[in-house]
Design a protein around this motif. Structure first.
Motif, mmCIF file in Angstrom:
data_model
loop_
_atom_site.group_PDB
_atom_site.id
_atom_site.type_symbol
_atom_site.label_atom_id
_atom_site.label_comp_id
_atom_site.label_asym_id
_atom_site.label_seq_id
_atom_site.Cartn_x
_atom_site.Cartn_y
_atom_site.Cartn_z
ATOM 1 N N LYS A 129 0.112 -4.303 1.398
ATOM 2 C CA LYS A 129 0.170 -2.969 1.997
ATOM 3 C C LYS A 129 1.616 -2.626 2.360
ATOM 4 O O LYS A 129 2.427 -3.492 2.650
ATOM 5 N N TYR A 130 1.874 -1.361 2.368
ATOM 6 C CA TYR A 130 3.161 -0.862 2.855
ATOM 7 C C TYR A 130 3.002 -0.870 4.371
ATOM 8 O O TYR A 130 2.452 0.058 4.956
ATOM 9 N N ASP A 131 3.422 -1.965 5.004
ATOM 10 C CA ASP A 131 3.174 -2.070 6.436
ATOM 11 C C ASP A 131 4.407 -2.574 7.171
ATOM 12 O O ASP A 131 5.501 -2.656 6.611
ATOM 13 N N ARG A 135 7.933 -2.733 5.376
ATOM 14 C CA ARG A 135 8.700 -1.483 5.399
ATOM 15 C C ARG A 135 10.210 -1.674 5.528
ATOM 16 O O ARG A 135 10.979 -0.861 5.024
ATOM 17 N N MET A 164 2.988 2.392 11.813
ATOM 18 C CA MET A 164 1.988 1.688 12.615
ATOM 19 C C MET A 164 2.650 0.872 13.710
ATOM 20 O O MET A 164 3.597 0.126 13.441
ATOM 21 N N THR A 184 -3.495 -2.896 14.707
ATOM 22 C CA THR A 184 -2.527 -2.141 13.903
ATOM 23 C C THR A 184 -1.769 -3.011 12.903
ATOM 24 O O THR A 184 -1.266 -2.497 11.906
ATOM 25 N N SER A 185 -1.672 -4.312 13.153
ATOM 26 C CA SER A 185 -0.950 -5.134 12.175
ATOM 27 C C SER A 185 -1.741 -5.298 10.880
ATOM 28 O O SER A 185 -1.206 -5.761 9.875
ATOM 29 N N ASP A 188 -1.979 -0.215 7.270
ATOM 30 C CA ASP A 188 -0.765 0.121 6.515
ATOM 31 C C ASP A 188 -0.143 1.425 7.013
ATOM 32 O O ASP A 188 -0.758 2.185 7.737
ATOM 33 N N ASP A 189 1.091 1.620 6.614
ATOM 34 C CA ASP A 189 1.810 2.842 6.957
ATOM 35 C C ASP A 189 1.366 3.931 5.976
ATOM 36 O O ASP A 189 2.004 4.170 4.947
ATOM 37 N N LYS A 190 0.287 4.574 6.312
ATOM 38 C CA LYS A 190 -0.282 5.545 5.385
ATOM 39 C C LYS A 190 0.628 6.741 5.148
ATOM 40 O O LYS A 190 1.278 7.228 6.069
ATOM 41 N N HIS A 229 -6.406 4.938 11.954
ATOM 42 C CA HIS A 229 -5.222 5.756 11.650
ATOM 43 C C HIS A 229 -5.377 7.137 12.261
ATOM 44 O O HIS A 229 -4.434 7.704 12.801
#
Length: 504
Positions: A129-131, A135, A164, A184-185, A188-190, A229
């Motif tokens: 995931k883009y997290d 990031r 996040m 939150t971990s 992902d950074d939606k 989210h």
RNA sequence: GGCCCGUUCGUCUAGGGGUUAGGACGCCAGGUUUUCAUCCUGGUAGCACGGGUUCGAAUCCCGUACGGGCUACCA
């Protein structure tokens, strides 16, 4: 505050039966509470739009009787109700979240994203995931020098992602499932604002639900995982979140996976309310309407797929459903679609509806090229309605009302017919020719059989086969009187000839 | 794989510490009917598994199994 709910389909194709049920539950809650049922078209993905889909959705809702109080084409004070027409609204909120440090710009190209995922996979991270972990290794306003990001943003190169928070439990109450928690971990950074300036579902959804003063979000369970989210975004914006209710999914008859487009053809039933011609695939998907279902019966069947009134009551009118509906009785687990039960509901509906009210829909199901007088059709409806399941069945199951039998059940004929009976049949024939009403004729024929010590179980079935071709259908004498003497005598003669050809 | 949600007759469901585990669809049998359907009567079949907690667990807790959802600049 009065309740406001929305049904928010995406016009990417026909509305499927799961969507119909979601619309129904929203509608029921609104009507029960004297609230407002809103239709909102979520067309933020311009690449997946399908021509005619929005009209299809509206036509379906109309057919079902789930007419929106507000929506595109329905008026309302919170429009426009098509997200594409609200495009300019969303950016400012995304922007606000960036300014607050709750979101950031990202500049990664699709290729770069794909490369990142591949790389992570190689490192053993399944579907990365883009997290928060990733990031800082990517190209975004968090990692690039401010001047560089500003140039990219000005050039329209950026998209906006949610940032996040680190290791924080986000909980929300789902009215069916009670408390649900995500950390939150794990999130992902939606993306909330896309390159084309359109919001993604997540942003558009919370912005519109807030602006349209939605009080209850009732949607499919597939949204449960992204609700954290949404909750976070409400928090970032300082808005009060609506109540959430996630509906269990409608599953394939096998129970393996949610019901999908192609399952209809596979399992032999419709998954769409109305027939849908997919132009791209050049496939026609069956619809409940065209299959001969009444929308009231369909809705009655669907309302019980994932909800119950808390009693044994099953057959319900819309008024009854509205009266009895409650979110707390929604079931947690997915339900399989049961074809047999759906057609039982339709049969129940047919049996409980006045003949006159059935006339129009039965007429609508009439095979092409056929013409029948209303009064006659209504008689047929009265005689056949407890013997059929769908509208089209009146013409197939009751074909003998519209044309002489093309064949006869020869097994049954051989079992009963003997040429010696002809004299008696002639006697019956003249009784028919002279008769004036169904009950009297029945008495006469039965009296004649008794007087001559003849078996009812031989003559009557044969007479029925002459009229219908087989041993089924309504009262024999009612059929005879509906058909009319000329037709009856014609069938009589033709059948006798056929019977004689059979024995040998 | 990870996270989240779930699991009562074949299916839809009721029941949420003590019930002969109830109803509906389907199926089977009987009755009614000239036949079919309706209708009536009866039958068939179920608490995923293992541990706990408890005098007592389908029900509460944990684990396992199984199923589902999500894991896109889709919704």
């Amino acid at each position: 505050m009065s309740i406001r709910v929305r049904f928010a389909p995406s016009p990417t194709g026909p509305l499927h039966i799961g969507g119909v049920r979601t619309a129904l539950y929203n509608y029921l809650l609104a009507k029960k509470e004297g609230g407002t049922f809103i239709l909102r078209i979520e067309d933020t993905d311009q690449t997946r739009l399908v021509e005619g889909a929005e009209d299809y959705i509206k036509e379906s809702l109309e057919w079902l009787g789930l007419t929106p109080d507000e929506g595109p084409g329905y008026g309302g004070d919170y429009g426009p109700y098509r997200q594409s027409e609200r495009k300019d609204l969303y950016a400012q909120y995304a922007q606000q979240m960036v300014e607050q440090g709750n979101a950031y710009y990202a500049f990664d190209t699709p290729d770069e994203l794909q490369a990142m995922r591949k790389e992570q996979e190689a490192l053993g991270h399944h579907s990365a995931k883009y997290d928060a972990r990733i990031r800082m290794q990517m190209r975004n306003s968090l990692t690039l020098p401010a001047e560089e990001s500003d140039i990219l943003i000005a050039a329209g190169e950026g998209i906006i992602r949610l940032k996040m928070p680190h290791d924080e439990d986000v909980s929300f109450v789902d009215l069916v499932r009670e408390k649900v928690t995500f950390n939150t971990s794990e999130l992902d950074d939606k993306v909330i604002l896309k390159k084309d300036g359109m919001p993604t579902y997540h942003l558009a959804n919370i912005v519109d639900d807030h602006l349209m003063k939605i009080t209850h979000v009732i949607r499919g369970e597939e949204w449960l995982s992204s609700t954290a989210h949404h909750v976070l975004m409400y928090r970032f914006m300082g808005w009060e979140a609506p109540h959430f209710t996630h509906l269990p999914l409608i599953l394939k008859p096998t129970g393996k996976g949610k019901l999908s487009k192609r399952d209809g053809a596979k399992f032999g039933f419709a998954v769409f309310p109305l027939e849908w011609h997919d132009k791209k695939e050049d496939v026609v998907y069956a619809g409940f309407r065209e299959d001969g279902f009444d929308p009231k019966a369909l809705l009655n069947f669907l309302v019980l797929l994932g909800w119950n009134p808390g009693s044994d009551e099953e057959i319900m009118t819309m008024e009854r459903m509205i009266k009895l509906f409650s979110l707390s009785k929604i079931v947690k687990s997915g339900a399989r679609f049961d074809v047999d039960k759906s057609s039982w509901f339709n049969q129940q509906y047919l049996m409980n509806t006045a003949d006159a009210d059935l006339l129009a829909p039965v007429k609508a199901a009439m095979p092409e090229g056929m013409t029948v007088e209303d009064s006659y059709l209504q008689t047929v409806i009265g005689l056949m309605k407890e013997r059929v399941h769908k509208y089209g069945d009146f013409y197939t199951e009751g074909s003998f009302f519209f044309s002489a039998p093309e064949s006869y059940d020869d097994k049954q004929v051989k079992k009963r017919y003997k040429p010696e009976q002809d004299a008696h049949f002639d006697a019956i024939k003249s009784m028919i020719a002279a008769s004036s009403d169904s009950a009297t004729l029945a008495d006469q024929v039965k009296g004649y059989l008794k007087d001559n010590e003849l078996k009812m179980g031989v003559y009557l079935p044969l007479l029925r086969i002459m009229m219908c071709g087989a041993l089924k259908g309504p009262d024999l004498f009612d059929i005879i009187f509906s058909l009319g003497k000329d037709e009856v005598l014609k069938r009589y003669d033709a059948a006798l000839v056929a019977f004689k050809g059979m024995e040998s």
